[in-house]
Design a protein around this motif. Structure first.
Motif, mmCIF file in Angstrom:
data_model
loop_
_atom_site.group_PDB
_atom_site.id
_atom_site.type_symbol
_atom_site.label_atom_id
_atom_site.label_comp_id
_atom_site.label_asym_id
_atom_site.label_seq_id
_atom_site.Cartn_x
_atom_site.Cartn_y
_atom_site.Cartn_z
ATOM 1 N N PHE A 1 -15.032 24.458 -64.139
ATOM 2 C CA PHE A 1 -13.641 24.205 -63.780
ATOM 3 C C PHE A 1 -13.529 23.030 -62.814
ATOM 4 O O PHE A 1 -12.646 22.179 -62.959
ATOM 5 N N TRP B 1 -14.057 19.795 -64.720
ATOM 6 C CA TRP B 1 -12.877 19.497 -65.537
ATOM 7 C C TRP B 1 -11.724 19.000 -64.665
ATOM 8 O O TRP B 1 -11.097 17.989 -64.983
ATOM 9 N N TYR B 2 -11.425 19.693 -63.576
ATOM 10 C CA TYR B 2 -10.272 19.366 -62.747
ATOM 11 C C TYR B 2 -10.395 17.977 -62.133
ATOM 12 O O TYR B 2 -9.451 17.199 -62.140
#
Length: 125
Positions: free
Chosen positions: A18, A21-22
């Protein structure tokens, strides 16, 4: 490995995915410059823990005015670098600093703070 170790490992990998990705893969909103009656493309940018907006789209061959308002006293944000345009400016706290440039070539031009931690992009179409 017992069940709790497997669950913690999977949760850790998911959290790491995550974060990647962020910060690196998610799309960022693009702000287009607004042309004034004089033909100057203008964008207001707030500097507070980063640049907002951090992706700015302009047209090549038209003058650009970037209005950087530094809304903090963090030492990281006190300097702005636009190396592709040979621009290096101090950004005083709680004041607006005007950066004027004339992009002649299309492309992606990054701008950063003096430490390289805060990042933004100027997209010239």
């Amino acid at each position: 490995m017992d069940a709790s170790s497997i669950i913690v490992t999977i949760a850790g990998l998911a959290l790491a995915g995550f974060v990647v990705w962020y910060f690196f893969l998610s799309s960022r909103p693009v702000a287009s410059a607004v042309s004034s009656s004089g033909g100057v493309q203008e964008v207001d940018i707030t500097v507070k823990g980063g640049y907002s907006p951090d992706v700015i789209e302009v047209e090549r061959g038209k003058p650009v005015r970037l209005n950087f308002y530094r809304d903090e006293e963090n030492s990281c944000s006190e300097e702005l670098l636009l190396p592709d345009f040979s621009i290096r400016r101090d950004l005083p706290a709680f004041k607006t600093t005007l950066i004027e440039l004339l992009p002649q070539q299309p492309g992606r031009f990054d701008f950063t703070c003096g430490m390289g931690m805060l990042r933004g992009t100027l997209l010239v179409k």
